[in-house]
Motif scaffolding. Structure first.
Motif, short mmCIF file in Angstrom:
data_model
loop_
_atom_site.label_atom_id
_atom_site.label_comp_id
_atom_site.label_asym_id
_atom_site.label_seq_id
_atom_site.Cartn_x
_atom_site.Cartn_y
_atom_site.Cartn_z
N PRO A 29 0.81 -1.22 0.00
CA PRO A 29 0.00 0.00 0.00
C PRO A 29 0.84 1.27 0.00
O PRO A 29 0.53 2.23 -0.70
CB PRO A 29 -0.83 -0.13 1.28
N SER A 30 1.94 1.26 0.78
CA SER A 30 2.80 2.44 0.82
C SER A 30 3.43 2.72 -0.54
O SER A 30 3.47 3.86 -1.01
CB SER A 30 3.89 2.24 1.87
N LEU A 31 3.92 1.66 -1.20
CA LEU A 31 4.50 1.82 -2.53
C LEU A 31 3.46 2.33 -3.53
O LEU A 31 3.74 3.23 -4.33
CB LEU A 31 5.07 0.49 -3.02
N LEU A 32 2.26 1.77 -3.47
CA LEU A 32 1.21 2.16 -4.41
C LEU A 32 0.76 3.60 -4.20
O LEU A 32 0.57 4.34 -5.17
CB LEU A 32 0.01 1.22 -4.27
N LEU A 33 0.60 4.00 -2.95
CA LEU A 33 0.16 5.36 -2.68
C LEU A 33 1.20 6.37 -3.16
O LEU A 33 0.85 7.44 -3.68
CB LEU A 33 -0.13 5.54 -1.19
N GLY A 34 2.47 6.03 -2.99
CA GLY A 34 3.51 6.91 -3.50
C GLY A 34 3.48 6.99 -5.02
O GLY A 34 3.62 8.07 -5.61
N ALA A 35 3.28 5.85 -5.67
CA ALA A 35 3.26 5.82 -7.14
C ALA A 35 2.06 6.56 -7.70
O ALA A 35 2.19 7.35 -8.65
CB ALA A 35 3.25 4.37 -7.62
N THR A 36 0.88 6.32 -7.14
CA THR A 36 -0.32 6.97 -7.66
C THR A 36 -0.29 8.47 -7.40
O THR A 36 -0.76 9.25 -8.23
CB THR A 36 -1.60 6.36 -7.07
N ASN A 37 0.27 8.89 -6.26
CA ASN A 37 0.39 10.32 -5.98
C ASN A 37 1.30 10.99 -7.01
O ASN A 37 1.02 12.09 -7.50
CB ASN A 37 0.93 10.53 -4.57
N GLU A 38 2.39 10.32 -7.36
CA GLU A 38 3.31 10.85 -8.37
C GLU A 38 2.61 10.96 -9.73
O GLU A 38 2.78 11.96 -10.45
CB GLU A 38 4.54 9.97 -8.47
N VAL A 39 1.84 9.94 -10.09
CA VAL A 39 1.10 9.96 -11.35
C VAL A 39 0.10 11.12 -11.35
O VAL A 39 -0.05 11.84 -12.35
CB VAL A 39 0.38 8.63 -11.61
N GLU A 40 -0.61 11.32 -10.23
CA GLU A 40 -1.58 12.40 -10.13
C GLU A 40 -0.93 13.75 -10.34
O GLU A 40 -1.47 14.63 -11.04
CB GLU A 40 -2.29 12.34 -8.78
N ILE A 41 0.24 13.95 -9.74
CA ILE A 41 0.95 15.22 -9.89
C ILE A 41 1.37 15.43 -11.34
O ILE A 41 1.21 16.52 -11.91
CB ILE A 41 2.19 15.25 -8.96
N ASN A 42 1.92 14.37 -11.95
CA ASN A 42 2.35 14.49 -13.33
C ASN A 42 1.19 14.73 -14.28
O ASN A 42 1.30 15.49 -15.25
CB ASN A 42 3.10 13.22 -13.75
N LEU A 43 0.04 14.10 -14.00
CA LEU A 43 -1.15 14.35 -14.82
C LEU A 43 -1.62 15.78 -14.71
O LEU A 43 -2.00 16.39 -15.71
CB LEU A 43 -2.29 13.41 -14.37
N ALA A 44 -1.57 16.32 -13.50
CA ALA A 44 -2.05 17.69 -13.27
C ALA A 44 -1.19 18.72 -13.99
O ALA A 44 -1.67 19.84 -14.29
CB ALA A 44 -2.09 17.98 -11.77
N HIS A 45 0.06 18.36 -14.28
CA HIS A 45 0.97 19.35 -14.87
C HIS A 45 1.44 18.94 -16.27
O HIS A 45 2.41 19.49 -16.79
CB HIS A 45 2.18 19.55 -13.96
N SER A 46 0.75 17.96 -16.86
CA SER A 46 1.13 17.55 -18.20
C SER A 46 0.31 18.28 -19.26
O SER A 46 -0.73 18.84 -18.96
CB SER A 46 0.94 16.04 -18.36
#
Length: 255
Positions: A238-255
């Motif tokens: 869960p910790s790995l996934l939450l970190g990965a999805t948060n990173e994806v969300e940030i990149n999506l917001a600024h792509s």
């Protein structure tokens, strides 16, 4: 205002897609078999099949018709134009390498979960999951993670359309049980799948959300139940996934 006739399905189009569904499900079939399965006249099936073949959508092998690679072209085009595919793909690859398990990126479309990208770690196990597969959201971790982060009226609409079919004897089939689990998923931010889609396989899934908090997809890690358990299942992944999805969300917001 559109008349009732404008909203009425076009039967010839529906028949064409019913035939395509049969050919996909049966991995090819002859005119008689298609007609019997759909309860149609052979002449009707023949006209549709020959039209689809003439447009390159079907190929003929003797008396058997199969879906052609035209559909591959369509599918790849649709996947590649989805914003989440390019942004999530590097994180899916990274997670697969880090966990050594199977990792999927899933989106929701028409109330179903669609696998748009997957990566295999060194110890990945083979399951029925594949790119392009459509799955009921309540049956797997990524799907439940998405479902938990949709508006209430959207959740209700999906359940009305599809119900709660069982994939295994562990699949949730009661609405109250599902709603309780969705509330828990919403609170902690991730979902578990304990043999609910494949016996012997566990998974953890976390949503990818837009600026308003609504899920636009999810990433999951899946592996054998005897390996995905204890702290690995409930804390590390869960910790790995939450970190990965948060990173994806940030990149999506600024792509």
């Amino acid at each position: 205002m559109a008349s009732e006739s404008q909203h009425r399905p076009v039967e010839t189009v529906e028949t064409a897609f019913d035939i395509v569904d049969v050919l996909k499900r049966d991995d090819g079939a002859g005119i008689t078999d298609i007609a019997d399965e759909l309860g149609l006249a052979k002449s009707t099936v023949h006209r549709h099949v020959k039209t689809l073949e003439s447009r390159g959508l079907l190929v003929r092998e003797g008396d058997v018709y199969r879906i052609s690679t035209w559909f591959l072209d369509y599918g790849i085009h649709v996947r590649n134009r989805h914003r989440l595919y390019d942004v999530a793909r590097p994180k899916v690859d990274e997670l697969a390498a880090e966990t050594n398990e199977k990792v999927w990126c899933v989106i929701e479309e028409h109330g179903m979960g669609v696998h748009i990208y997957g990566a295999e770690g060194r110890h990945s196990v083979k399951t029925h999951a594949r790119i392009g597969q459509r799955t009921y959201l309540h049956q797997f971790a990524a799907g439940k993670a998405i479902l938990a982060h949709l508006p209430d009226d959207r959740i209700e609409s999906i359940l009305e359309d599809y119900g709660l079919a069982a994939q295994t004897d562990q699949t949730i089939t009661e609405r109250d049980t599902l709603y309780d689990q969705l509330a828990t998923i919403r609170d902690r931010g991730y979902a578990f799948n304990r043999e609910e889609s494949v016996i012997g396989v566990h998974a953890v899934g976390a949503p990818i959300r837009n600026e308003s908090g609504t899920a636009i997809g999810a990433i999951s890690v899946a592996g054998p139940a005897n390996r995905l358990r204890d702290d690995l299942m409930t804390e590390e992944l869960p910790s790995l996934l939450l970190g990965a999805t948060n990173e994806v969300e940030i990149n999506l917001a600024h792509s």
